[in-house]
Write an enzyme that holds these catalytic residues in place. Sequence first.
Site, short mmCIF file in Angstrom:
data_model
loop_
_atom_site.label_atom_id
_atom_site.label_comp_id
_atom_site.label_asym_id
_atom_site.label_seq_id
_atom_site.Cartn_x
_atom_site.Cartn_y
_atom_site.Cartn_z
N PRO A 189 -51.43 -15.57 25.74
CA PRO A 189 -50.87 -16.99 25.20
C PRO A 189 -51.90 -17.82 24.35
O PRO A 189 -52.68 -18.21 24.78
CB PRO A 189 -50.55 -17.62 26.29
CG PRO A 189 -50.59 -16.68 27.54
CD PRO A 189 -51.47 -15.75 27.17
N GLU A 190 -51.79 -17.77 23.17
CA GLU A 190 -52.55 -18.77 22.13
C GLU A 190 -51.57 -19.54 21.53
O GLU A 190 -50.42 -19.65 21.94
CB GLU A 190 -53.43 -17.83 21.22
CG GLU A 190 -54.24 -16.73 22.08
CD GLU A 190 -55.28 -16.16 21.36
OE1 GLU A 190 -55.80 -16.79 20.54
OE2 GLU A 190 -55.90 -15.03 21.66
N LYS B 41 -52.39 -25.56 23.23
CA LYS B 41 -51.80 -24.47 24.02
C LYS B 41 -50.90 -25.06 25.05
O LYS B 41 -50.58 -24.64 26.34
CB LYS B 41 -52.88 -23.57 24.72
CG LYS B 41 -53.65 -22.89 23.52
CD LYS B 41 -54.10 -21.72 24.18
CE LYS B 41 -55.84 -21.93 24.19
NZ LYS B 41 -56.54 -20.94 24.75
N ARG C 256 -66.30 -16.03 28.12
CA ARG C 256 -65.08 -15.13 27.67
C ARG C 256 -66.10 -13.91 26.97
O ARG C 256 -67.13 -13.90 26.62
CB ARG C 256 -64.28 -15.62 26.59
CG ARG C 256 -63.70 -17.10 27.18
CD ARG C 256 -62.61 -16.59 28.04
NE ARG C 256 -61.55 -15.99 27.78
CZ ARG C 256 -60.59 -16.43 27.08
NH1 ARG C 256 -60.67 -17.75 26.70
NH2 ARG C 256 -59.33 -15.79 26.62
#
Length: 273
Positions: free
Chosen positions: A2-3, A51, A254
Amino acid sequence: MPEGDTVWNTARVLHRALAGTRLTGSDFRVPTLATTDLSGWTVRESASRGKHLLLRLTAPPQAAPTTAWTLHSHLRMDGAWRAYAPGERWTGRPAHLIRVVLRSPEAVAVGYHLHELALLPTADEERLLGHLGPDLLGDDWDPAEAARRLAAAPEVTIGEALLDQRNLAGVGNLYKCELLFLRGLSPWTPVGAVPDLAGTVTLAQRLLAANRGRWTQSTTGSLRRGQTSYVYGRRAQPCRRCGTAIAKEELGERVTYWCPTCQPPPAPTPAAG
Ligand SMILES: [Zn+2]
């Protein structure tokens, strides 16, 4: 993943399913909202900001001290909303991941594994989201302002700065990796050494905008399975441009993917040498 584009698409799905309708029932499966009942509330609209998902509601008179409310949710890595017809089987995710069910006469919206689920006065949205940088898919997208915010911390790596939603809102790890490949930038390049920040954020906006309205995210132009990205998720596979094995390493919190040939390491700065 989900971006910003996925959240934008999700907001549109919810808008089509619920906007203008009066809810006939709600079922919250999170402790903070367990006693909340949105029966009789009207859905004004569904929107996204970066987002974040914003389902704007009107409370019936006497139900609440103010009438304009927002049901906020965030998908993070694993959340999703699905809209179903009444009576349709819910096929989105396992039932234990359901966090909220909203029912109207024409549709049922089910939120799975949502984060930061909260009901707040719409007037307080700014307090919740005011820290966000320009929204790549918002009406107020402002590339100059996004570049200005990035440039304010020139020592931060571009790989980390692009994910910081205070700089620009909507880029996640997939678009970060792909964008840096397309710009020929190592993820470890300090922001201050990026030659054209405005061009970089403009391309970020184009990548997200190109994926509005569909669920398959592609940066290559191909929607064929296995061909939708240049570097993301392609560790050890050959670079589509030069054949070098794509690398994967942690950067900040990340992992990042890049081509060591197309995205050479940044030159050491005089201070570091
Ligand atoms: Zn390459």
